[in-house]
Motif scaffolding. Structure first.
Motif, mmCIF file in Angstrom:
data_model
loop_
_atom_site.group_PDB
_atom_site.id
_atom_site.type_symbol
_atom_site.label_atom_id
_atom_site.label_comp_id
_atom_site.label_asym_id
_atom_site.label_seq_id
_atom_site.Cartn_x
_atom_site.Cartn_y
_atom_site.Cartn_z
ATOM 1 N N HIS A 148 0.839 -1.204 0.000
ATOM 2 C CA HIS A 148 0.000 0.000 0.000
ATOM 3 C C HIS A 148 0.873 1.252 0.000
ATOM 4 O O HIS A 148 0.639 2.189 -0.779
ATOM 5 C CB HIS A 148 -0.918 -0.007 1.228
ATOM 6 C CG HIS A 148 -1.693 1.265 1.410
ATOM 7 N ND1 HIS A 148 -2.764 1.609 0.618
ATOM 8 C CD2 HIS A 148 -1.524 2.287 2.297
ATOM 9 C CE1 HIS A 148 -3.240 2.783 1.009
ATOM 10 N NE2 HIS A 148 -2.506 3.221 2.017
ATOM 11 N N ILE A 149 1.882 1.295 0.848
ATOM 12 C CA ILE A 149 2.778 2.450 0.902
ATOM 13 C C ILE A 149 3.525 2.613 -0.418
ATOM 14 O O ILE A 149 3.681 3.731 -0.934
ATOM 15 C CB ILE A 149 3.765 2.299 2.077
ATOM 16 C CG1 ILE A 149 3.001 2.375 3.410
ATOM 17 C CG2 ILE A 149 4.860 3.360 2.028
ATOM 18 C CD1 ILE A 149 3.850 2.066 4.629
ATOM 19 N N ALA A 150 3.947 1.503 -1.002
ATOM 20 C CA ALA A 150 4.705 1.555 -2.253
ATOM 21 C C ALA A 150 3.869 2.122 -3.403
ATOM 22 O O ALA A 150 4.423 2.726 -4.335
ATOM 23 C CB ALA A 150 5.220 0.164 -2.609
ATOM 24 N N ARG A 151 2.546 1.947 -3.354
ATOM 25 C CA ARG A 151 1.672 2.444 -4.423
ATOM 26 C C ARG A 151 1.781 3.954 -4.589
ATOM 27 O O ARG A 151 1.552 4.495 -5.674
ATOM 28 C CB ARG A 151 0.210 2.095 -4.125
ATOM 29 C CG ARG A 151 -0.129 0.625 -4.226
ATOM 30 C CD ARG A 151 -1.555 0.360 -3.743
ATOM 31 N NE ARG A 151 -2.551 1.083 -4.523
ATOM 32 C CZ ARG A 151 -3.437 1.918 -4.010
ATOM 33 N NH1 ARG A 151 -3.454 2.176 -2.718
ATOM 34 N NH2 ARG A 151 -4.317 2.518 -4.783
ATOM 35 N N PHE A 152 2.093 4.642 -3.499
ATOM 36 C CA PHE A 152 2.116 6.102 -3.534
ATOM 37 C C PHE A 152 3.531 6.669 -3.595
ATOM 38 O O PHE A 152 3.733 7.869 -3.396
ATOM 39 C CB PHE A 152 1.379 6.664 -2.308
ATOM 40 C CG PHE A 152 -0.084 6.306 -2.280
ATOM 41 C CD1 PHE A 152 -0.978 6.932 -3.131
ATOM 42 C CD2 PHE A 152 -0.557 5.320 -1.424
ATOM 43 C CE1 PHE A 152 -2.326 6.600 -3.122
ATOM 44 C CE2 PHE A 152 -1.898 4.985 -1.400
ATOM 45 C CZ PHE A 152 -2.793 5.625 -2.254
ATOM 46 N N ALA A 153 4.501 5.814 -3.867
ATOM 47 C CA ALA A 153 5.887 6.273 -3.946
ATOM 48 C C ALA A 153 6.054 7.260 -5.098
ATOM 49 O O ALA A 153 5.432 7.131 -6.165
ATOM 50 C CB ALA A 153 6.814 5.082 -4.141
ATOM 51 N N LEU A 154 6.914 8.251 -4.888
ATOM 52 C CA LEU A 154 7.172 9.289 -5.871
ATOM 53 C C LEU A 154 8.663 9.369 -6.181
ATOM 54 O O LEU A 154 9.490 8.945 -5.369
ATOM 55 C CB LEU A 154 6.694 10.647 -5.345
ATOM 56 C CG LEU A 154 5.183 10.838 -5.199
ATOM 57 C CD1 LEU A 154 4.885 12.065 -4.352
ATOM 58 C CD2 LEU A 154 4.538 10.968 -6.580
ATOM 59 N N PRO A 155 9.020 9.934 -7.316
ATOM 60 C CA PRO A 155 10.442 10.172 -7.586
ATOM 61 C C PRO A 155 11.038 11.109 -6.542
ATOM 62 O O PRO A 155 10.315 11.845 -5.854
ATOM 63 C CB PRO A 155 10.431 10.827 -8.974
ATOM 64 C CG PRO A 155 9.108 10.473 -9.569
ATOM 65 C CD PRO A 155 8.151 10.351 -8.424
#
Length: 512
Positions: free
Chosen positions: A248-255
């Motif tokens: 779930h956290i990884a889904r919202f990862a950004l550059p």
């Protein structure tokens, strides 16, 4: 609240905190939930009424009148209270407004969340160029002088389709929680109306989460998670069923860095170029403000005060081609052991040359006094200047030849969508770098072109737009892409060549 519909579709229950945030947002612009008594009040006002015939003329409902025909004295208050004009140049009085709003303005039903408007934020919003101190209306307790109610008017030039007029933006209607039974809200509205009328202003724009007579546009809140771990920890989001916390956290990862070449912070020297680009971009919408360069400087140029806005431009070969901004409005998180603040960034105004087939032509209009300034010089009274623009001829020329949003070609929309996705992707990176937990936006402007692709989740909050003393056919607010939205959209039956949810919106107004 971010991604609420997505979670529910996945079978995850919505948390109580999420619902509290939804209620908080849906109450923006309103002192309290609508009641039959409030509707009874609005039936007495010059606003579009339910069931009004479409054959009624668009435009003014009641004509302007000279000040001698305006009620000279405010309506009476209960015996223990007195009217006041709040001087926001006085730090003590500014702090009084801050304290009143902090504890009584907008709070969720369970008193677990509350907006945190800083004094710097209030100073920025309420001391808008051309502001009138008499429009900062307060009610004080006679015996103690305590400020217990407030409402504000903010000057704005608003274009509604082909008509432009000077209006008041009404905001921050707030009554102390212990005095809600005194029915002060309608009296506050009538008093700020009276004061605006005395100043020659007879139209207003305002927003509310609830339905009162009669919304002419409706927008939905969208939310993009930035700090997924924190939002999980404080109960503002939940892991969808069948997904791990880590996924779930990884889904919202950004550059970690932005990608748009030439992107930099806006400087004061950029004001003329940003003003020109923004006026041209906003001219596409059915309804939008018209900003002078002085207003652009106030709203977007950096200052030495506590930071409220973050503004960026893209410069290519010495020319400003893009502009984007957001502002900070945190919320208090009450009764939590670790976190006390939800840091929220709200997408504000933006503009890009990608909306057009060609860059603007060189200005061929020399600068000169605005129509409003000429009316003043000619001796016209304020109540006769409603339709006089404050834009100079050169500023007004920036809007020349701009086609309406719903007539743009598929190729134009595709180019605009691609560019906005690039720009807003970088905004998310920058907002995360500045410590924000979430980025919020409405479905207005062109936000529907990028929201879903950039993982903005649709929330449960809606913001409705109203015009006072001005009748207009409904304006699309970017709804229509989700089940049930058509029933909420006043512009659902307004003909457009493409569905508003896919084509953007006609509402170019962003109110804090």
């Amino acid at each position: 609240m971010a991604g609420g519909d997505e979670r529910r579709a996945a079978g995850a229950p919505e948390t109580a905190s999420m619902k509290n945030l939804a209620r908080l947002l849906s109450m923006l612009g309103a002192e309290d939930r609508a009641t039959p008594a409030e509707h009874k009040f609005w039936k007495t006002q010059p606003v579009t009424q339910p069931g009004d015939s479409e054959a009624l003329p668009q435009g003014v409902i009641q004509p302007n009148v000279p000040p001698e025909q305006v009620r000279a004295a405010p309506l009476p208050l209960p015996a223990d209270f007195a009217w006041a004009t709040v001087d926001l140049d006085d730090e003590v009085q500014l702090r009084e407004v801050y304290d009143l709003l902090t504890h009584h303005y907008v709070e969720d039903d369970d008193a677990t969340m509350r907006f945190k408007y800083s004094p710097a934020f209030l100073r920025w919003v309420l001391r808008h160029p051309g502001f009138d101190k008499s429009w900062h209306v307060g009610v004080r307790v006679k015996s103690s002088g305590k400020l217990v109610a407030f409402i504000a008017g903010i000057p704005q030039e608003l274009r509604v389709r082909t008509q432009s007029l000077q209006v008041t933006e009404i905001n921050f209607l707030c009554v102390h929680k212990r005095l809600r039974s005194k029915r002060l809200a309608p009296v506050l509205i009538q008093e700020v109306t009276r004061r605006c009328n005395m100043s020659g202003i007879f139209q207003a724009i305002y927003t509310a989460g609830q339905v009162i007579p009669t919304p002419m546009s409706c927008t939905r809140y969208y939310h993009r998670t930035l700090d997924a771990a924190k939002l999980l920890d404080i109960g503002f989001s939940a892991v969808p069923r069948g997904m791990s916390r880590e996924d779930h956290i990884a889904r919202f990862a950004l550059p970690t860095t932005t990608r748009t070449e030439g992107l930099r912070e806006m400087q004061a020297a950029d004001v003329p170029a940003v003003g020109r680009l923004l006026r041209r971009y906003l001219a596409r919408f059915d309804m939008a403000p018209r900003f002078t360069d002085a207003e652009v400087r106030h709203m977007f140029a950096p200052t030495n005060e506590e930071r409220v806005t973050w503004c960026y431009v893209v410069e290519r070969d010495g020319r400003i081609t893009d502009f984007v901004s957001y502002y900070s409005l945190p919320s208090s998180v009450l009764n939590h052991d670790t976190h006390d603040t939800l840091s929220a960034a709200y997408l504000f105004y933006y503009a890009t040359e990608a909306a057009f087939d060609a860059p603007p032509a060189p200005r061929d209009t020399p600068d000169a006094p605005s129509p409003y300034e000429r009316a003043v010089a000619a001796g016209d009274a304020p109540w006769q200047r409603t339709e006089c623009s404050r834009l100079s001829p050169a500023e007004a020329a920036d809007e020349r030849g701009v086609a309406p949003w719903h007539t743009e070609s598929a190729a134009q929309k595709s180019a605009l969508k691609t560019r906005l996705q690039e720009l807003i992707s970088d905004v998310l990176v920058l907002a995360q770098q500045h410590g924000f937990d979430v980025v919020n936006c409405l479905s207005g402007m062109d936000n529907a072109l990028f929201a879903s692709d950039l993982k903005f989740g649709p929330g449960d909050g809606f913001l409705r737009f109203y015009l006072f003393n001005w009748r207009v056919a409904p304006i699309a607010g970017g709804l229509g892409g989700r089940a049930g939205e058509d029933d909420l959209d006043p512009a659902h039956d307004t003909p457009h060549p493409h569905p508003p949810s896919q084509w953007g919106s006609g509402n170019g107004v962003v109110m804090v």
